[in-house]
Design a protein around this motif. Structure first.
Motif, PDB file in Angstrom:
ATOM      1  N   ALA A 316       1.048  -1.147  -0.053  1.00  0.00           N
ATOM      2  CA  ALA A 316      -0.114   0.009  -0.061  1.00  0.00           C
ATOM      3  C   ALA A 316       0.919   1.428   0.194  1.00  0.00           C
ATOM      4  N   ASP A 317       0.275   2.239  -0.302  1.00  0.00           N
ATOM      5  CA  ASP A 317       0.971   3.525  -0.246  1.00  0.00           C
ATOM      6  C   ASP A 317       1.375   3.818   1.092  1.00  0.00           C
ATOM      7  N   ILE A 318       2.341   4.471   1.390  1.00  0.00           N
ATOM      8  CA  ILE A 318       2.842   5.042   2.737  1.00  0.00           C
ATOM      9  C   ILE A 318       2.723   6.527   2.786  1.00  0.00           C
ATOM     10  N   GLU A 319       2.105   7.406   3.836  1.00  0.00           N
ATOM     11  CA  GLU A 319       2.003   8.643   4.007  1.00  0.00           C
ATOM     12  C   GLU A 319       3.401   8.847   4.980  1.00  0.00           C
ATOM     13  N   SER A 320       3.967   9.958   4.460  1.00  0.00           N
ATOM     14  CA  SER A 320       5.064  10.527   5.338  1.00  0.00           C
ATOM     15  C   SER A 320       5.318  12.042   5.068  1.00  0.00           C
ATOM     16  N   TYR A 321       6.587  12.537   5.544  1.00  0.00           N
ATOM     17  CA  TYR A 321       6.968  13.911   4.923  1.00  0.00           C
ATOM     18  C   TYR A 321       8.512  13.612   4.821  1.00  0.00           C
TER      19      TYR A 321
END
Length: 416
Positions: A316-321
């Motif tokens: 899955a896509d991974i959210e980060s910064y």
């Protein structure tokens, strides 16, 4: 300002394999090892950089760049306003004529790191387009961002890769880099955790009571770790064990089970992370409400998403910064060289994305619009057309590049 649309790219795969050890060679050997040509046309300066001779002061800055011929930066024969006549930088062609050539060196990072591969890819594209600009380009290895900044302060850098937060801190005079100027932003540098699957770590908040490596004193990674932990209210005393070792030990720590997690703010995919995943590890994002507040409070940070299947087992896509990799130039650097580096990257960005997965996060407009807080170097300013006088330096080059056989200079990016 005109629309920053990319132009058709040149289709040819890069071959960075012959660049691995260029910085360990002498300056002449480094250029030859990368470019594949015998370029013994000038004397290269391999003397220590800690003694600045009078001729090494350019526009008020010490300038003694590594891997660059003396005649390109020692301005012994100057025109009235200070721009050099580089007629000594010439190669004898097959028909006996002499044509000017130029040299570019990009300080990056370790040879197995993302920065070095990015610099190598750029230099390979410069090599393939050499007839347009006659610039030889070589990637130089270093110990990373901190090393690149120190080398620029010593006057040893033409171009270097840093981070958008370094660019911002220099602009705000928090951590000044005298003479540093923007060229463009490049790829996303996303923060990502690599954790042992048996660690129970699924977010930054789960790091309490765990064993982590935050990097050595003075490293950029350590500073980012401390900022992130503070944002989540996690003190070092809240961790079971804190290691302060170089990133090269991260995989060993995961594989031999003496750390539960490490973090990298880096371009992806990264070989160090891929190798760590073989040891029953997985990647975890640094996103979340508290991270969002950190992004909102610092305009050099950006929300970023790691696409699914970037790494093995990541479905899955991974959210980060993270931030942007920032290409900067030293103010005394030749504007002609900086102009063409800028132009070749922008015009061939789609090809670079196809050839190097790190470039896949690059948007052509973002090269100019994101993460460039320092004033643009005059060479980059000319290409980006930041003001009507951005290209005034062009008239000081006695033999401008011809366009389609004409005498018209091929400087502005709207020209072919």
């Amino acid at each position: 300002m005109a629309t920053l649309a990319g132009r058709p790219a040149i289709a040819q795969a890069p071959n960075p394999s012959n660049m691995e050890n260029t910085q360990s060679l002498s300056s002449t050997e480094a250029i030859e090892a990368y470019d594949g040509d015998q370029l013994d046309i000038d004397n290269f300066d391999d003397s220590p950089a800690n003694v600045a001779l009078p001729q090494d002061i350019v526009d008020g800055y010490v300038y003694k760049p590594d891997a660059i011929p003396l005649s390109q930066y020692r301005r012994n024969s100057l025109v009235e306003d200070g721009f050099a006549n580089f007629s000594n930088n010439a190669e004898i062609t097959g028909n006996g004529s002499r044509e000017k050539s130029y040299y570019a060196a990009i300080y990056s990072g370790s040879t197995n790191g993302v920065y070095f591969q990015v610099a190598a890819t750029i230099c390979d594209m410069m090599k393939r387009t050499y007839k347009r600009h006659r610039i030889h380009c070589v990637p130089l290895r270093s110990q990373g961002v901190g090393s690149n900044i120190r080398l620029m302060k010593e006057g040893r850098v033409q171009l270097a890769l840093v981070q958008s937060n370094n660019n911002w801190e220099a602009f705000k005079d928090i951590n000044p880099i005298p003479g540093a100027q923007s060229v463009m932003s490049l790829h996303d540098e996303m923060g990502l955790l690599v954790v042992r699957k048996d660690s129970g770590i699924h977010s930054v908040a789960d790091l309490k009571g765990k064993r982590i490596n935050i990097g050595p004193e003075g490293s950029a990674t350590r500073e980012l770790w401390l900022e992130l932990l503070k944002q989540y209210g996690i003190a070092q005393d809240d961790l079971e064990t804190v290691y302060n070792v170089a990133q090269d030990y991260n995989r060993l720590g995961i594989c031999e089970n003496y750390i539960d997690a490490y973090g990298l703010w880096i371009g992806h995919p990264a070989s160090l992370i891929e190798e760590s995943l073989d040891c029953d590890a997985e990647v975890v994002g640094m996103g979340g409400p508290l991270t969002q507040k950190l992004v909102e409070a610092n305009n050099y940070f950006f929300n970023q998403v790691l696409p699914a299947r970037t790494y093995a087992g990541q479905e899955a896509d991974i959210e980060s910064y993270g931030f942007k990799a920032s290409l900067i130039a030293y103010e005394p650097a030749d504007p002609y060289v900086v102009y063409w580096i800028t132009r070749i990257i922008h015009e061939n960005i789609e090809q670079l994305k196809a050839e190097n997965p790190t470039f896949r996060s690059v948007n052509g407009d973002d090269l100019f619009k994101k993460g460039n807080f320092l004033t643009f170097h005059k060479g980059a300013a000319c290409y980006w057309e930041t003001d009507p006088h951005a290209c005034d330096w062009q008239s000081h080059y006695q033999q401008p590049v011809a366009v389609n056989g004409s005498n018209q200079p091929a400087y502005r990016r709207t020209m072919q």
